[in-house]
Design a protein around this motif. Structure first.
Motif, PDB file in Angstrom:
ATOM      1  N   CYS A 109       0.080   0.033  -5.531  1.00 31.21           N
ATOM      2  CA  CYS A 109       1.392   0.652  -5.702  1.00 31.21           C
ATOM      3  C   CYS A 109       1.346   2.149  -5.945  1.00 31.21           C
ATOM      4  N   VAL A 110       0.408   2.612  -6.789  1.00 25.98           N
ATOM      5  CA  VAL A 110       0.537   3.972  -7.309  1.00 25.98           C
ATOM      6  C   VAL A 110      -0.696   4.846  -7.153  1.00 25.98           C
ATOM      7  N   SER A 111      -1.861   4.275  -6.928  1.00 22.15           N
ATOM      8  CA  SER A 111      -3.088   5.065  -6.942  1.00 22.15           C
ATOM      9  C   SER A 111      -3.134   6.046  -5.782  1.00 22.15           C
ATOM     10  N   GLY A 112      -3.422   7.299  -6.090  1.00 19.69           N
ATOM     11  CA  GLY A 112      -3.510   8.293  -5.032  1.00 19.69           C
ATOM     12  C   GLY A 112      -3.382   9.697  -5.575  1.00 19.69           C
ATOM     13  N   ALA A 113      -2.899  10.606  -4.739  1.00 18.00           N
ATOM     14  CA  ALA A 113      -2.835  12.021  -5.101  1.00 18.00           C
ATOM     15  C   ALA A 113      -1.410  12.547  -5.067  1.00 18.00           C
ATOM     16  N   LEU A 114      -0.425  11.655  -5.278  1.00 19.56           N
ATOM     17  CA  LEU A 114       0.959  12.055  -5.049  1.00 19.56           C
ATOM     18  C   LEU A 114       1.813  11.903  -6.308  1.00 19.56           C
ATOM     19  N   TRP A 115       2.677  10.878  -6.357  1.00 24.22           N
ATOM     20  CA  TRP A 115       3.652  10.734  -7.441  1.00 24.22           C
ATOM     21  C   TRP A 115       3.512   9.346  -8.085  1.00 24.22           C
ATOM     22  N   PRO A 116       2.434   9.077  -8.807  1.00 27.38           N
ATOM     23  CA  PRO A 116       2.207   7.720  -9.311  1.00 27.38           C
ATOM     24  C   PRO A 116       3.246   7.240 -10.313  1.00 27.38           C
ATOM     25  N   GLU A 117       3.579   8.057 -11.295  1.00 26.83           N
ATOM     26  CA  GLU A 117       4.515   7.600 -12.328  1.00 26.83           C
ATOM     27  C   GLU A 117       5.913   7.415 -11.762  1.00 26.83           C
ATOM     28  N   GLU A 118       6.357   8.336 -10.942  1.00 23.64           N
ATOM     29  CA  GLU A 118       7.696   8.222 -10.356  1.00 23.64           C
ATOM     30  C   GLU A 118       7.795   6.984  -9.468  1.00 23.64           C
ATOM     31  N   THR A 119       6.722   6.699  -8.741  1.00 17.16           N
ATOM     32  CA  THR A 119       6.701   5.503  -7.883  1.00 17.16           C
ATOM     33  C   THR A 119       6.727   4.245  -8.726  1.00 17.16           C
ATOM     34  N   ALA A 120       5.942   4.208  -9.783  1.00 19.21           N
ATOM     35  CA  ALA A 120       5.921   3.032 -10.655  1.00 19.21           C
ATOM     36  C   ALA A 120       7.295   2.770 -11.251  1.00 19.21           C
ATOM     37  N   GLN A 121       7.955   3.810 -11.708  1.00 19.81           N
ATOM     38  CA  GLN A 121       9.262   3.617 -12.326  1.00 19.81           C
ATOM     39  C   GLN A 121      10.298   3.120 -11.324  1.00 19.81           C
ATOM     40  N   LEU A 122      10.226   3.596 -10.093  1.00 21.65           N
ATOM     41  CA  LEU A 122      11.141   3.096  -9.068  1.00 21.65           C
ATOM     42  C   LEU A 122      10.884   1.622  -8.773  1.00 21.65           C
TER      43      LEU A 122
ATOM     44  N   THR B   1       5.920  -8.557  -6.806  1.00 24.52           N
ATOM     45  CA  THR B   1       4.844  -7.614  -6.499  1.00 24.52           C
ATOM     46  C   THR B   1       3.498  -8.224  -6.846  1.00 24.52           C
ATOM     47  N   ILE B   2       2.562  -8.095  -5.912  1.00 24.89           N
ATOM     48  CA  ILE B   2       1.194  -8.581  -6.062  1.00 24.89           C
ATOM     49  C   ILE B   2       0.302  -7.413  -6.494  1.00 24.89           C
ATOM     50  N   ARG B   3      -0.700  -7.705  -7.273  1.00 24.76           N
ATOM     51  CA  ARG B   3      -1.662  -6.690  -7.708  1.00 24.76           C
ATOM     52  C   ARG B   3      -2.638  -6.365  -6.588  1.00 24.76           C
ATOM     53  N   GLY B   4      -2.753  -5.094  -6.243  1.00 27.77           N
ATOM     54  CA  GLY B   4      -3.767  -4.655  -5.293  1.00 27.77           C
ATOM     55  C   GLY B   4      -5.067  -4.306  -5.990  1.00 27.77           C
ATOM     56  N   ASN B   5      -6.115  -4.068  -5.208  1.00 25.34           N
ATOM     57  CA  ASN B   5      -7.403  -3.736  -5.813  1.00 25.34           C
ATOM     58  C   ASN B   5      -7.327  -2.446  -6.630  1.00 25.34           C
ATOM     59  N   HIS B   6      -6.558  -1.458  -6.148  1.00 30.29           N
ATOM     60  CA  HIS B   6      -6.448  -0.217  -6.918  1.00 30.29           C
ATOM     61  C   HIS B   6      -5.585  -0.402  -8.162  1.00 30.29           C
ATOM     62  N   ASP B   7      -4.609  -1.282  -8.125  1.00 32.04           N
ATOM     63  CA  ASP B   7      -3.856  -1.594  -9.340  1.00 32.04           C
ATOM     64  C   ASP B   7      -4.782  -2.197 -10.388  1.00 32.04           C
ATOM     65  N   ARG B   8      -5.683  -3.042  -9.963  1.00 31.36           N
ATOM     66  CA  ARG B   8      -6.663  -3.650 -10.875  1.00 31.36           C
ATOM     67  C   ARG B   8      -7.677  -2.628 -11.376  1.00 31.36           C
ATOM     68  N   GLN B   9      -8.190  -1.806 -10.458  1.00 28.80           N
ATOM     69  CA  GLN B   9      -9.273  -0.883 -10.801  1.00 28.80           C
ATOM     70  C   GLN B   9      -8.834   0.199 -11.789  1.00 28.80           C
ATOM     71  N   LEU B  10      -7.545   0.406 -11.928  1.00 32.56           N
ATOM     72  CA  LEU B  10      -7.071   1.362 -12.926  1.00 32.56           C
ATOM     73  C   LEU B  10      -7.400   0.928 -14.343  1.00 32.56           C
ATOM     74  N   PHE B  11      -7.672  -0.373 -14.533  1.00 36.70           N
ATOM     75  CA  PHE B  11      -7.820  -0.896 -15.886  1.00 36.70           C
ATOM     76  C   PHE B  11      -9.113  -1.669 -16.119  1.00 36.70           C
ATOM     77  N   ASP B  12      -9.948  -1.830 -15.105  1.00 32.12           N
ATOM     78  CA  ASP B  12     -11.151  -2.648 -15.310  1.00 32.12           C
ATOM     79  C   ASP B  12     -12.429  -1.829 -15.400  1.00 32.12           C
TER      80      ASP B  12
ATOM     81  N   ASP C 240       0.815  -1.215   0.000  1.00 29.87           N
ATOM     82  CA  ASP C 240       0.000   0.000   0.000  1.00 29.87           C
ATOM     83  C   ASP C 240       0.852   1.270   0.000  1.00 29.87           C
ATOM     84  N   ILE C 241       1.678   1.378  -1.031  1.00 28.09           N
ATOM     85  CA  ILE C 241       2.522   2.568  -1.203  1.00 28.09           C
ATOM     86  C   ILE C 241       1.690   3.757  -1.667  1.00 28.09           C
ATOM     87  N   HIS C 242       0.736   3.511  -2.542  1.00 27.50           N
ATOM     88  CA  HIS C 242      -0.197   4.527  -3.038  1.00 27.50           C
ATOM     89  C   HIS C 242       0.505   5.770  -3.599  1.00 27.50           C
TER      90      HIS C 242
END
Length: 248
Positions: free
Chosen positions: A37-50, A58-69, A8-10
């Motif tokens: 991993c990335v969903s939220g109000a902060l730095w999603p792309e920078e976090t994903a690249q790191l 890494t396991i898929r969280g519900n917000h990782d899934r909800q970005l695409f479903d 839950d890095i978000h």
């Protein structure tokens, strides 16, 4: 065997960087990431690249899934903010994440429960807040999973629970978001009570597992400012004080 468990890095890049610095001293053999991993109000792309660069299991969280479903107009505010900021590389990486994984025969990794990424394993909602679930409720939500050690996240609340089957459940808490509100299954808040970035260390010596919760200070004032600049004062309050609600 020494395993670092993060979840839950978000998109909180600052919190993740502080955890990475702390991990240098902890020197784990393996690092696993349990999603959101990335969903939220902060730095999603920078976090994903790191995270792509680190190449942890890494396991898929519900917000990782909800970005695409679902279409953008049906997303919650955090997902809707995040998706347009992600590069194609980051999107592809998130879409390849597994729902669950076995680190070994003994250890099972999931985000929520073994079968549902949006259901709390270690908590239940009673009235307006989340509370620790009973032993029977937790055991029921394992739905037959027999691994002796289960790592989960999703609740953002650190827990270590041992059920009557002899299984141990470790919830590592949240690296990047110490409190939030949700409307599933009804409106409630989850609060860790401090703004620290949290993760856990599981250490096996001989046949015995020991567990350590790590609570790391970082520049949460800067993270809160970023959330406010991105139109999320609710996140700013959560990041700054660990409770959900307006800053006093």
């Amino acid at each position: 065997m020494r395993i670092a468990v993060i979840s839950d890095i978000h998109g909180n890049l600052l919190a993740l960087e502080a955890v990475l610095e702390d991990l240098k001293a902890q020197a784990p053999d393996v690092i696993v990431n349990l999603g959101d991993c990335v969903s939220g109000a902060l730095w999603p792309e920078e976090t994903a690249q790191l995270l792509i660069d680190k190449n942890w299991l890494t396991i898929r969280g519900n917000h990782d899934r909800q970005l695409f479903d679902r279409p953008l107009e049906k997303m919650g505010a955090s997902d809707a903010f995040t998706l347009p900021l992600l590069s194609e590389t980051s999107r592809e990486w998130l879409q390849t994440l597994p729902a669950t994984e076995r680190l070994c025969e003994e250890i099972f990794l999931c985000h929520g429960t073994p079968t549902r990424d949006n259901v709390y394993l270690t908590e239940k909602v009673v009235g307006p807040k989340g509370h620790m679930a009973s032993e029977a409720e937790t055991r029921e939500k394992l739905e037959g999973e027999s691994a002796s050690l289960i790592f989960c996240g999703h609740t953002h609340i650190p827990r270590l629970i041992r059920v009557s089957t002899g299984q141990t459940i470790l919830n590592a808490g949240s690296v990047g978001l110490p409190s939030y509100d949700d409307d599933h299954p009804n409106h409630h808040v989850m609060e860790s009570g401090s703004p620290h970035a949290r993760y856990a260390i599981a250490t096996k010596t001989g046949g015995r597992w020991d567990f350590t919760e790590r609570m790391i200070e970082y520049d949460w004032d800067r993270a809160a400012m970023q959330a406010s600049e991105n139109g999320r004062d609710d996140w700013a309050a959560s990041l700054k004080n660990g409770f959900f609600g307006p800053l006093s």
